[in-house]
Design an enzyme around this catalytic site. Structure first.
Site, mmCIF file in Angstrom:
data_model
loop_
_atom_site.group_PDB
_atom_site.id
_atom_site.type_symbol
_atom_site.label_atom_id
_atom_site.label_comp_id
_atom_site.label_asym_id
_atom_site.label_seq_id
_atom_site.Cartn_x
_atom_site.Cartn_y
_atom_site.Cartn_z
ATOM 1 C CG HIS A 109 -1.895 0.880 1.342
ATOM 2 N ND1 HIS A 109 -3.268 0.824 1.587
ATOM 3 C CD2 HIS A 109 -1.945 2.405 1.185
ATOM 4 C CE1 HIS A 109 -3.858 1.775 1.689
ATOM 5 N NE2 HIS A 109 -3.287 2.765 1.412
ATOM 6 C CG LEU A 110 1.893 5.517 -2.396
ATOM 7 C CD1 LEU A 110 3.217 5.242 -2.860
ATOM 8 C CD2 LEU A 110 1.150 6.556 -3.386
ATOM 9 C CG HIS A 111 3.921 3.005 3.239
ATOM 10 N ND1 HIS A 111 3.720 1.880 2.463
ATOM 11 C CD2 HIS A 111 5.087 2.847 4.075
ATOM 12 C CE1 HIS A 111 4.901 1.021 2.960
ATOM 13 N NE2 HIS A 111 5.492 1.693 3.713
ATOM 14 C CG PHE A 112 5.491 9.351 0.554
ATOM 15 C CD1 PHE A 112 6.679 9.840 -0.079
ATOM 16 C CD2 PHE A 112 4.200 9.025 -0.203
ATOM 17 C CE1 PHE A 112 6.702 9.997 -1.585
ATOM 18 C CE2 PHE A 112 4.307 9.454 -1.245
ATOM 19 C CZ PHE A 112 5.413 9.768 -2.133
#
Length: 158
Positions: A109-112
């Site tokens: 899941h895209l995350h920064f």
């Protein structure tokens, strides 16, 4: 952009931990969220005030993001950097993001990640202790006390 025919090797994790946190299925400190973006206080503090900025919509990498999500993520990252600076007064702030298992992405899941630097500089990529939700709630309270959420971001807390 929405390129779903990528050559990236995506980690396999079902159910998605971040989706579980956002839905309330698993306890986690959600600092704030709006209809596009959420900010979480990670239980693995690799830096001072380590936060995660992620889209509410589930998709694995930056390659699948939509323009409105990318713009909202950048605005949120800028707010998070200022909030970490206000709360913890670190000499540096690190931002990192990984796409694919070869880049060490663990949750699909895209995350920064965004965190203030440690006393010796940098961040810690070794094993770090996992904090309790009560401890991450305290970090969230410290951040929100130092940097109230701007109304232009449209966030609600918790």
């Amino acid at each position: 952009m929405n390129d779903t025919d990528s050559s990236l090797d995506i980690p396999d994790q079902k159910p998605c931990a971040f989706c579980d946190y956002l839905s309330g299925a698993r306890p986690f400190t959600i600092l704030c969220r709006n209809n596009l973006i959420a900010v979480l206080v990670t239980r693995e503090q690799r830096g001072i005030g380590h936060l995660l900025v992620l889209p509410v919509r589930h998709y694995p990498t930056l390659l699948e993001s939509e323009p409105d999500e990318r713009h909202a993520m950048m605005d949120t990252l800028a707010w998070a950097a200022a909030a970490i600076d206000a709360a913890f007064e670190r000499p540096g702030i690190a931002v990192w993001q990984n796409n694919g298992t070869a880049a060490h992405q663990a949750i699909p899941h895209l995350h920064f990640h965004i965190a203030g630097t440690l006393p010796g500089g940098g961040t810690d990529f070794d094993d770090v202790p996992e904090l309790s939700v009560e401890q991450t709630d305290q970090i969230a309270a410290q951040i929100l006390a130092a940097a109230p959420i701007s109304s232009e971001l449209g966030f609600t807390t918790g």
